[in-house]
Design an enzyme around this catalytic site. Structure first.
Site, PDB file in Angstrom:
ATOM      1  N   GLU A 325       0.846  -1.195   0.000  1.00  0.00           N
ATOM      2  CA  GLU A 325       0.000   0.000   0.000  1.00  0.00           C
ATOM      3  C   GLU A 325       0.884   1.249   0.000  1.00  0.00           C
ATOM      4  O   GLU A 325       0.703   2.158  -0.806  1.00  0.00           O
ATOM      5  CB  GLU A 325      -0.902  -0.016   1.240  1.00  0.00           C
ATOM      6  CG  GLU A 325      -1.774   1.221   1.385  1.00  0.00           C
ATOM      7  CD  GLU A 325      -2.494   1.269   2.724  1.00  0.00           C
ATOM      8  OE1 GLU A 325      -3.433   2.065   2.853  1.00  0.00           O
ATOM      9  OE2 GLU A 325      -2.108   0.512   3.652  1.00  0.00           O
ATOM     10  N   HIS A 326       1.834   1.307   0.919  1.00  0.00           N
ATOM     11  CA  HIS A 326       2.801   2.400   1.014  1.00  0.00           C
ATOM     12  C   HIS A 326       4.204   1.842   0.774  1.00  0.00           C
ATOM     13  O   HIS A 326       4.570   0.832   1.369  1.00  0.00           O
ATOM     14  CB  HIS A 326       2.778   3.052   2.400  1.00  0.00           C
ATOM     15  CG  HIS A 326       1.429   3.532   2.846  1.00  0.00           C
ATOM     16  ND1 HIS A 326       0.585   2.755   3.623  1.00  0.00           N
ATOM     17  CD2 HIS A 326       0.786   4.710   2.632  1.00  0.00           C
ATOM     18  CE1 HIS A 326      -0.522   3.434   3.868  1.00  0.00           C
ATOM     19  NE2 HIS A 326      -0.434   4.617   3.283  1.00  0.00           N
TER      20      HIS A 326
END
Length: 433
Positions: A325-326
């Protein structure tokens, strides 16, 4: 510490395996009951659920406009500045994404167009909890505002005798949202999907939530004609790629900032320096002891991995396999590697670009694909609030020429009526001559 090249393929896969997330049959059954009740009873169902689930003695649904307009008076100057700055930066970045229509001629006499149209009615869900989430309002509300959606509904739960936090109201005010609903969970999703006396029906629902919210969104998307949702939801996650000159304290801080989200969050470090990994482990211990959500972060760290790789190039290969996601890059020079980024929701480059910046105020969107969905889904962007449709206009001469492609294809597919729709026009053109 896990030494990547010394592990079996099974051990490598296990290191990148996310905590299992599966909605129970019980959650689905409860959500179906709630959806049916709201569909049949409307506002009465929402008010009953507010009493039952949110402990509200005298619940209401709509927030009066004067409360929204007066919200900033209850904010400190510091918080108001923070919300104003986040709003301005998110608006600046997403305003640049406004789409432009396309019109061109594919061949003489044949004109094709692509037109963008704002989704007419959208719903935004903002979770409740121990602290308000004005950033969640901004990340979704700004995009709805820029799209020009005619109807924007924001739903958020209220517990007991409390009111919606003024930070939520002020963020909504900046985004031009005037329809605020004091309702949460599956009931709020149902209200926006079906519409009630107080809640306008919407075409698409955005926003994160617990397992009941997630399940309710999936169910209405499957059963309500024309209903759409933003993206699949899952636990938060971060992957850090660091080299031998990275700052272990910064790495640990970034890992913990995700770990504190929830026990099912996952954080991973890929580094080519054993020394940096060892120092990061020590920094994690020191910083963890100071956190108010220490227990939650500890549970998340149990699902996480610190991995020694042979090279930064290998780290990017492993990252692409995981699809974070990050993705945080703490490298001496990230520039040569940016084109190698694959399957990441959002990328944070350099020592002084913490993931927290994207969560709140840099301007990028913090609504991101999780659980490996970054391989096929994008971060929330302005186009998610639009739909497109195509237009074609063909002249007589254009159809005459294009028929040389249409008729053979229609005949090859055995669709006589398709061919006839062209032939009958060609005959009319011939008779005019």
């Amino acid at each position: 510490m896990l030494r990547w090249n010394e592990e079996s393929s099974q051990a490598q896969a296990a290191a990148l395996t996310r905590p299992a997330v599966s909605a129970s049959a019980k959650v689905e059954a409860i959500c179906k009951t709630i959806l049916a009740k709201v569909k049949e009873q409307g506002d009465d169902a929402l008010l009953d659920m507010a009493k039952e689930f949110d402990n509200r003695a005298n619940p209401r649904l709509r927030v009066p406009l004067d409360e929204i307009n007066a919200s900033e008076q209850a904010l400190s100057a510091e918080l108001k500045y923070a919300i104003d700055t986040a709003y301005a930066n998110v608006k600046c970045f997403h305003e640049a994404q406004l789409p432009k229509d396309i019109k061109l001629s594919t061949q003489p006499g044949v004109v094709c167009e692509l037109k963008y149209q704002a989704i007419e009615a959208v719903g935004i869900y903002v979770p409740g909890g121990s602290a308000p989430l004005p950033s969640s309002v901004i990340m979704q509300g700004v995009l709805a505002q820029l799209s020009g959606a005619k109807t924007v509904v924001l739903a958020t739960p209220v517990q007991g005798d409390k009111a919606i936090n003024p930070a939520i109201l002020y963020a909504a005010k900046l985004c031009g949202i005037t329809t605020l609903i004091e309702s949460g969970g599956a009931g709020a999703i149902a209200a926006m999907a079906y519409g009630t006396e107080s809640v306008p029906k919407v075409n698409k629902i955005f926003g994160p939530g617990n397992s009941f919210v997630t399940m309710a969104k999936q169910l209405v998307a499957q059963t309500v004609p024309g209903m759409a949702i933003d993206m699949p939801a899952g636990p938060s996650e971060v992957l850090v790629i660091a080299d031998e000159r990275a700052n272990p304290e910064f790495i640990a801080a970034d890992l913990l900032s995700q770990a504190e989200h929830g026990a099912d969050s996952q954080v991973i470090l890929l580094c080519n320096s054993e020394s940096i990994i060892e120092q990061t482990q020590q920094a994690l211990t020191r910083q963890l002891a100071k956190l108010s959500r220490k227990e939650t972060a500890e549970q998340a760290l149990a699902n996480s991995s610190l991995i020694l790789v042979d090279s930064i190039a290998q780290a990017f290969d492993v990252s692409a396999q995981y699809g974070p996601e990050h993705l945080i890059l703490q490298l001496a020079d990230s520039t040569p590697y940016l084109d190698k980024v694959k399957n990441a929701g959002s990328v944070f480059v350099g020592d002084y670009t913490p993931e927290s910046a994207g969560d709140y105020a840099s301007g990028t969107n913090h609504v991101l694909p999780t659980y490996g969905y970054s391989a096929s889904y994008s971060s929330l962007n302005l186009l998610d609030f639009f739909r497109t449709y195509t237009v074609q206009t063909i002249t007589k001469s254009g159809l005459t020429q294009l028929s040389k492609a249409i008729l053979p294809l229609a005949n090859a597919e055995g669709l006589d009526a398709h061919a006839n729709a062209v032939s009958i026009r060609l005959e009319a053109i011939k008779n005019e001559q």
